[in-house]
Write a protein that holds these residues in place. Structure first.
Motif, PDB file in Angstrom:
ATOM      1  N   GLY A 360      -5.307 -13.671  -4.079  1.00 59.36           N
ATOM      2  CA  GLY A 360      -4.760 -13.925  -5.389  1.00 59.36           C
ATOM      3  C   GLY A 360      -4.910 -15.396  -5.734  1.00 59.36           C
ATOM      4  O   GLY A 360      -5.921 -16.029  -5.424  1.00 59.36           O
ATOM      5  N   GLN A 361      -3.858 -15.946  -6.364  1.00 63.82           N
ATOM      6  CA  GLN A 361      -3.935 -17.350  -6.754  1.00 63.82           C
ATOM      7  C   GLN A 361      -4.129 -18.276  -5.554  1.00 63.82           C
ATOM      8  O   GLN A 361      -4.940 -19.193  -5.598  1.00 63.82           O
ATOM      9  N   GLU A 369      -4.454  -9.264  -3.692  1.00 63.40           N
ATOM     10  CA  GLU A 369      -4.624  -8.161  -4.640  1.00 63.40           C
ATOM     11  C   GLU A 369      -5.473  -7.088  -3.966  1.00 63.40           C
ATOM     12  O   GLU A 369      -6.487  -7.389  -3.330  1.00 63.40           O
ATOM     13  N   ALA A 370      -5.029  -5.826  -4.083  1.00 69.27           N
ATOM     14  CA  ALA A 370      -5.775  -4.698  -3.517  1.00 69.27           C
ATOM     15  C   ALA A 370      -5.846  -3.587  -4.549  1.00 69.27           C
ATOM     16  O   ALA A 370      -4.895  -3.362  -5.316  1.00 69.27           O
ATOM     17  N   GLN A 371      -6.979  -2.881  -4.572  1.00 69.83           N
ATOM     18  CA  GLN A 371      -7.174  -1.814  -5.556  1.00 69.83           C
ATOM     19  C   GLN A 371      -7.975  -0.676  -4.939  1.00 69.83           C
ATOM     20  O   GLN A 371      -8.882  -0.902  -4.123  1.00 69.83           O
ATOM     21  N   GLN A 372      -7.622   0.546  -5.336  1.00 69.79           N
ATOM     22  CA  GLN A 372      -8.302   1.731  -4.813  1.00 69.79           C
ATOM     23  C   GLN A 372      -8.453   2.774  -5.916  1.00 69.79           C
ATOM     24  O   GLN A 372      -7.513   3.036  -6.672  1.00 69.79           O
ATOM     25  N   THR A 406      -2.028  -2.685  -5.380  1.00 72.72           N
ATOM     26  CA  THR A 406      -0.961  -3.387  -4.677  1.00 72.72           C
ATOM     27  C   THR A 406      -1.146  -4.883  -4.862  1.00 72.72           C
ATOM     28  O   THR A 406      -2.210  -5.421  -4.525  1.00 72.72           O
ATOM     29  N   SER A 407      -0.119  -5.550  -5.411  1.00 70.24           N
ATOM     30  CA  SER A 407      -0.176  -6.986  -5.696  1.00 70.24           C
ATOM     31  C   SER A 407       0.931  -7.682  -4.911  1.00 70.24           C
ATOM     32  O   SER A 407       2.075  -7.221  -4.893  1.00 70.24           O
ATOM     33  N   THR A 408       0.568  -8.822  -4.280  1.00 69.68           N
ATOM     34  CA  THR A 408       1.541  -9.583  -3.495  1.00 69.68           C
ATOM     35  C   THR A 408       1.574 -11.030  -3.961  1.00 69.68           C
ATOM     36  O   THR A 408       0.526 -11.674  -4.090  1.00 69.68           O
ATOM     37  N   MET A 417       4.202  -5.559  -5.387  1.00 70.25           N
ATOM     38  CA  MET A 417       4.262  -4.608  -6.497  1.00 70.25           C
ATOM     39  C   MET A 417       3.183  -3.539  -6.275  1.00 70.25           C
ATOM     40  O   MET A 417       2.011  -3.867  -6.064  1.00 70.25           O
ATOM     41  N   HIS A 418       3.596  -2.280  -6.315  1.00 70.60           N
ATOM     42  CA  HIS A 418       2.669  -1.163  -6.088  1.00 70.60           C
ATOM     43  C   HIS A 418       2.695  -0.217  -7.278  1.00 70.60           C
ATOM     44  O   HIS A 418       3.758   0.084  -7.832  1.00 70.60           O
ATOM     45  N   SER A 419       1.514   0.246  -7.694  1.00 74.64           N
ATOM     46  CA  SER A 419       1.443   1.184  -8.814  1.00 74.64           C
ATOM     47  C   SER A 419       0.331   2.201  -8.561  1.00 74.64           C
ATOM     48  O   SER A 419      -0.637   1.921  -7.847  1.00 74.64           O
ATOM     49  N   LYS A 420       0.509   3.379  -9.153  1.00 77.28           N
ATOM     50  CA  LYS A 420      -0.515   4.436  -9.122  1.00 77.28           C
ATOM     51  C   LYS A 420      -0.571   5.022 -10.530  1.00 77.28           C
ATOM     52  O   LYS A 420       0.395   5.624 -11.001  1.00 77.28           O
ATOM     53  N   GLN A 421      -1.703   4.834 -11.204  1.00 73.80           N
ATOM     54  CA  GLN A 421      -1.814   5.207 -12.610  1.00 73.80           C
ATOM     55  C   GLN A 421      -3.075   6.031 -12.855  1.00 73.80           C
ATOM     56  O   GLN A 421      -4.112   5.802 -12.221  1.00 73.80           O
ATOM     57  N   THR A 422      -2.971   6.957 -13.808  1.00 80.00           N
ATOM     58  CA  THR A 422      -4.147   7.664 -14.300  1.00 80.00           C
ATOM     59  C   THR A 422      -4.593   6.986 -15.590  1.00 80.00           C
ATOM     60  O   THR A 422      -3.843   6.943 -16.572  1.00 80.00           O
TER      61      THR A 422
END
Length: 490
Positions: A360-361, A369-372, A406-408, A417-422
């Motif tokens: 991240g910064q 930052e992680a993304q799947q 997932t953001s730290t 912060m964790h999110s799962k979105q369509t």
């Protein structure tokens, strides 16, 4: 007697003529053999396409404690070049060797291998890396299956590339950079479909993955002095360069060598119609292109806003992630064929394990930052041109996908912060499909997905910040092969 003999001869001739009229024509006439196209021989050609680089890097100052930092450079750009090779055909099997050389305009800059910060008071601390992939070349073997006018093949071998790497640093207004040219070596693997067009000309659609050996480069970066700020550091950057190529090509055979035991012409190929319902399966590979910015919002009681003061620390520039991985799924659709024109609709659903993680910064403090991408689906129209059992087409429509993120942010403590979105968006691409046998067809396809952008936020209890948020976008480039079965015959 002469009259009797003449009459007998006339009767015999009449009988023979009558019997001959009842015999098949093929007993008296043998049609010339139909010409059989062979893939054997020497060929040369040109190609053009687009490349999707996905390069990871970490940075450190020489002599400093190593950091577990991961930055991403995602060089994208056009490619153009030429190829030459030689094929040997044995029945349906084609073996060959091919070499190619390409110019490419791939360029991108990634920030965050060390830090990428724009502070609320305007101070900057950012170290970044720029990759320019100027050329690449490969030397590969090919093995394929030919069915008269088209060839389905896989290919693999060695690869080389010229990469210009520029290390850049900025502290407040002091800037510095240094560039170095590297020649990297590695391997190439891919596949495609090639089809005869006319005469000795053929066209191909091809996917190629390049993976180059890692490279560590030490750069002396000097910046300033500007407004009393200067720096002088030895920067160590370790990179791993990969590339995914989608291209079309045109080849010319300088002679048409007869095949060994050539396969007979299949008249059903010309009579094949694409009209009807079809179902199928597919598998392939996806390489994503994510941009994101982190924002840490400051408690106004700790740092009141004022002239030159914003309400947040943020990423200095948009940062990058490159989710990549395999995919598998199925599709179904319906085609209508009118002469050589084919129009259709298709829907598909895919499971995929594309993921990526990066800094991240500030890698120094542990921001990440992680993304799947877990799955995606599309509903698209298709428009194509059909000839002798193969179909060239373009396609486009809607797209949907589930993105897990997932953001730290690390300050007085670590906040996650964790999110799962369509998400929804659009898709576009193209490919080539060819009849294999019976009602079975095979296809090679490229598809681009754009699932838009979103912002996620989290309230935190920190000595400096009240909340942090991440704004991110997601794009994906898919390369896949598929197998279809047409349910009805026309």
């Amino acid at each position: 007697m002469k009259r009797v003999g003449l009459a007998g001869m006339m009767l015999l001739a009449t009988a023979i003529g009558a019997n001959a009229a009842d015999l098949p024509v093929k007993a008296f006439y043998k049609a010339p053999p139909l010409p059989s196209w062979s893939w054997g021989g020497f060929y040369a050609g040109v190609n053009a396409g687009y490349s999707f680089g996905n390069d990871t890097f970490d940075e450190n100052f020489v002599g400093a404690t190593p950091l577990p930092g991961i930055g991403h450079v995602l060089p994208r750009g056009g490619v153009v070049g030429g190829q030459l090779g030689y094929n040997w055909q044995l029945g349906h099997v084609v073996l060959g060797v091919e070499g190619d050389g390409q110019w490419t305009g791939q360029r991108d800059t990634g920030c965050g291998g060390l830090e990428c910060i724009l502070a609320a008071n305007g101070e900057i601390g950012a170290f970044s890396l720029r990759h320019e992939l100027n050329w690449f070349a490969t030397a590969r073997g090919r093995v394929g299956f030919a069915n008269e006018g088209y060839l389905i093949y896989i290919t693999g071998g060695a690869a080389w590339a010229g990469v210009r790497e520029t290390a850049m640093g900025q502290i407040d207004d002091a800037k510095g950079e240094v560039a170095v040219n590297n020649v990297l070596s590695g391997w190439a693997l891919g596949g495609g479909i090639e089809a005869r067009l006319w005469g000795n000309w053929s066209g191909k659609v091809e996917y190629l993955h390049l993976d180059f050996n890692g490279k560590s480069t030490t750069s002396h970066i000097v910046g300033g002095p500007v407004n009393g700020v200067s720096f002088d550091v030895m920067n160590l950057a370790s990179t791993h360069v990969t590339d995914d190529i989608a291209r079309v090509g045109l080849n010319y055979r300088f002679w048409n060598t007869p095949a060994v035991a050539p396969a007979p012409v299949d008249p059903s190929a010309a009579a094949w119609r694409w009209t009807g319902v079809y179902l199928g399966v597919n598998g392939g590979y996806g390489t994503g292109n994510t941009t994101f910015r982190q924002y840490n919002f400051i408690d106004p009681a700790v740092l009141p806003p004022g002239p030159g003061i914003s309400n947040n620390d943020s990423s200095f520039v948009p940062q990058k992630l490159g989710p990549k991985g395999g995919l598998i799924g199925g599709q179904g659709g319906f085609n209508w064929q009118i002469e050589h024109i084919v129009v259709g609709v298709e829907g598909d659903a895919q499971w995929t394990n594309q993921d990526s993680v990066g800094c991240g910064q500030a890698c120094v403090s542990g921001d990440s930052e992680a993304q799947q991408l877990n799955w995606f689906a599309t509903a698209r129209a298709r428009l194509g041109w059909a000839n002798d059992g193969y179909l060239l087409y373009v396609t486009g429509g809607g797209a949907w996908g589930e993105i897990e993120q997932t953001s730290t942010m690390v300050s007085s403590a670590a906040f996650t912060m964790h999110s799962k979105q369509t998400r929804s968006g659009w898709s576009a691409g193209g490919g080539i499909e060819a009849r294999l046998f019976g009602n079975w067809t095979g296809k090679a396809e490229y598809l681009h997905l754009d699932l838009g952008s979103t912002t996620n936020s989290l309230a935190v209890t920190d000595i400096l910040y009240t909340s942090f948020s991440v704004k991110s976008s997601f794009r994906d480039d898919i390369f896949r092969a598929g197998l279809n079965y047409k349910l009805d015959v026309n």
